[in-house]
Motif scaffolding. Structure first.
Motif, PDB file in Angstrom:
ATOM      1  N   CYS A   1       0.732  -1.578  -0.058  1.00 20.75           N
ATOM      2  CA  CYS A   1       0.339   0.078   0.220  1.00 20.75           C
ATOM      3  C   CYS A   1       0.777   1.352  -0.046  1.00 20.75           C
ATOM      4  CB  CYS A   1      -1.078  -0.272   1.458  1.00 20.75           C
ATOM      5  SG  CYS A   1      -1.849   1.181   1.700  1.00 20.75           S
ATOM      6  N   ILE A   2       1.099   1.574  -0.855  1.00 22.17           N
ATOM      7  CA  ILE A   2       1.587   2.952  -1.139  1.00 22.17           C
ATOM      8  C   ILE A   2       0.560   4.398  -1.283  1.00 22.17           C
ATOM      9  CG2 ILE A   2       3.647   2.005  -1.820  1.00 22.17           C
ATOM     10  CD1 ILE A   2       2.806   3.415  -5.063  1.00 22.17           C
ATOM     11  N   ASP A   3       1.190   5.149  -1.071  1.00 19.77           N
ATOM     12  CA  ASP A   3       0.902   6.776  -0.903  1.00 19.77           C
ATOM     13  C   ASP A   3       0.547   7.644  -2.323  1.00 19.77           C
ATOM     14  OD1 ASP A   3      -0.558   6.462   1.744  1.00 19.77           O
ATOM     15  OD2 ASP A   3       0.750   7.331   2.246  1.00 19.77           O
ATOM     16  N   LEU A   4      -0.461   7.473  -2.983  1.00 22.34           N
ATOM     17  CA  LEU A   4      -0.191   8.759  -3.945  1.00 22.34           C
ATOM     18  C   LEU A   4       0.299  10.611  -3.753  1.00 22.34           C
ATOM     19  CD1 LEU A   4      -2.336   6.325  -6.101  1.00 22.34           C
ATOM     20  CD2 LEU A   4      -0.213   6.313  -6.526  1.00 22.34           C
ATOM     21  N   PHE A   5      -1.537  10.270  -3.251  1.00 22.85           N
ATOM     22  CA  PHE A   5      -1.465  11.517  -2.744  1.00 22.85           C
ATOM     23  C   PHE A   5      -1.991  12.364  -1.945  1.00 22.85           C
ATOM     24  CE2 PHE A   5      -4.568  11.056  -5.881  1.00 22.85           C
ATOM     25  CZ  PHE A   5      -5.443  11.963  -5.425  1.00 22.85           C
ATOM     26  N   GLN A   6      -1.847  14.002  -1.386  1.00 19.80           N
ATOM     27  CA  GLN A   6      -3.319  13.677   0.146  1.00 19.80           C
ATOM     28  C   GLN A   6      -3.724  15.055  -0.746  1.00 19.80           C
ATOM     29  OE1 GLN A   6      -1.188  16.160   3.016  1.00 19.80           O
ATOM     30  NE2 GLN A   6      -2.969  15.051   4.939  1.00 19.80           N
ATOM     31  N   PHE A   7      -5.298  15.250  -0.283  1.00 15.87           N
ATOM     32  CA  PHE A   7      -5.633  16.411  -0.099  1.00 15.87           C
ATOM     33  C   PHE A   7      -7.225  16.418   0.677  1.00 15.87           C
ATOM     34  CE2 PHE A   7      -7.789  11.770  -1.356  1.00 15.87           C
ATOM     35  CZ  PHE A   7      -8.724  11.755  -0.964  1.00 15.87           C
ATOM     36  N   GLU A   8      -7.795  17.705   0.285  1.00 16.82           N
ATOM     37  CA  GLU A   8      -8.664  17.801   1.348  1.00 16.82           C
ATOM     38  C   GLU A   8      -9.902  18.160   1.023  1.00 16.82           C
ATOM     39  OE1 GLU A   8      -8.019  22.098   3.699  1.00 16.82           O
ATOM     40  OE2 GLU A   8      -9.567  21.878   4.515  1.00 16.82           O
TER      41      GLU A   8
END
Length: 299
Positions: A158-165
């Motif tokens: 499991c990898i993080d692609l991007f963060q968003f609000e």
């Protein structure tokens, strides 16, 4: 024993309504088609077709087999493809599962760009937020899952692609439009539009409203986000969406208001099987998705 070619022949007869057309479609002779169906009838012990004028019509038993074929044949094809990839030491076709509506806005363009740069590779997107994404990866129904819910599993990466609000989308004329942020109690008199996802997986409930023991006046499910946003713009309700989705509706009069003073943030994740991590083509696809995902977009 029922064999694969029996099911393919029966499915083609059902689809085309003719022995000759089924034979042409499968590049075999008409006697071969007839013999295969008779053999299948002998195995099953029941008639599977009957003639109706110039057409072939399946019996109830035949229709039952065709329905089973529609499920089984694609799975067998997928097994064949996977074994071929194993034999070649590489993957050439990928199935990406989309478990949430939040993923669709950026993923389609990114995949199209990847395929134009890697024409020997094929990528198919399986959409639908109601299927069990983790099981689909583990069962080899898909190769990657894009999800806003991180998962820890011994067989998955499991990898993080991007963060968003996540923000509250409101009409520019709404009473909350000029707020710097809102509290859960501000939604108690509001109609809240939501995506067709189990309420427990909606962060506006699990991370914002439920901990404060608050609920909106009414919760309405909408399948289509553009229609949802136009309803919001007409001040018929409000909706929780990623902040970067607002840019898709620049001219209809929407504001994005932060949920709580500290904001409500999510990470979009990519999940895939650990056993596949060594495939170079898979790594190229993962790197491309990471490089072309929306940058961190905060209010």
């Amino acid at each position: 024993m029922i064999e694969r070619h029996h099911l393919r022949i029966l499915s083609e007869i059902h689809r085309l309504g003719s022995v000759s057309k089924a034979a042409d479609s499968l590049f075999i002779t008409q006697p071969a088609v007839t013999h295969a169906v008779k053999r299948l009838e002998h195995i099953a012990g029941i008639k599977l077709w009957k003639k109706k004028g110039r057409h072939i019509v399946l019996t109830e038993a035949g229709q039952f087999l065709v329905r089973g074929s529609d499920r089984i044949l694609p799975q067998l094809k997928r097994l064949d493809e996977t074994l071929q990839h194993f034999a070649a030491g590489e993957l050439h076709r990928f199935y990406i599962g989309v478990e949430c509506y939040l993923n669709c806005h950026w993923l389609i363009d990114s995949i199209a760009n990847f395929c134009s740069q890697n024409q020997s590779l094929e990528v198919d997107i399986k959409s639908g937020c109601r299927f069990a994404g983790i099981n689909a990866v583990l069962n080899h129904d898909i190769d990657l899952l894009v999800s806003p819910d991180p998962v820890s599993h011994p067989k998955l990466c499991c990898i993080d692609l991007f963060q968003f609000e996540l923000v509250l989308a409101v009409s520019s004329n709404h009473r909350l439009a000029e707020r710097s942020f809102i509290q859960p109690s501000d939604l108690e008199n509001e109609v809240l539009y939501v995506y067709p996802v189990n309420e427990q997986r909606l962060d506006i409930f699990s991370q914002f409203l439920s901990p404060a023991n608050c609920l909106p006046r009414l919760s309405k499910t909408m399948e289509c986000e553009p229609l949802m946003m136009h309803a919001v713009a007409q001040a018929k309700g409000v909706a929780c969406i990623p902040h970067w989705h607002l840019s898709a509706y620049p001219s209809i009069g929407l504001n994005g208001v932060r949920l709580s003073e500290s904001g409500l943030f999510k990470s979009m994740c990519l999940l895939f099987r650990k056993e596949d991590a060594h495939y170079r083509s898979l790594q190229r696809l993962i790197n491309h998705l990471a490089d072309n995902a929306p940058a961190n977009r905060l209010v």
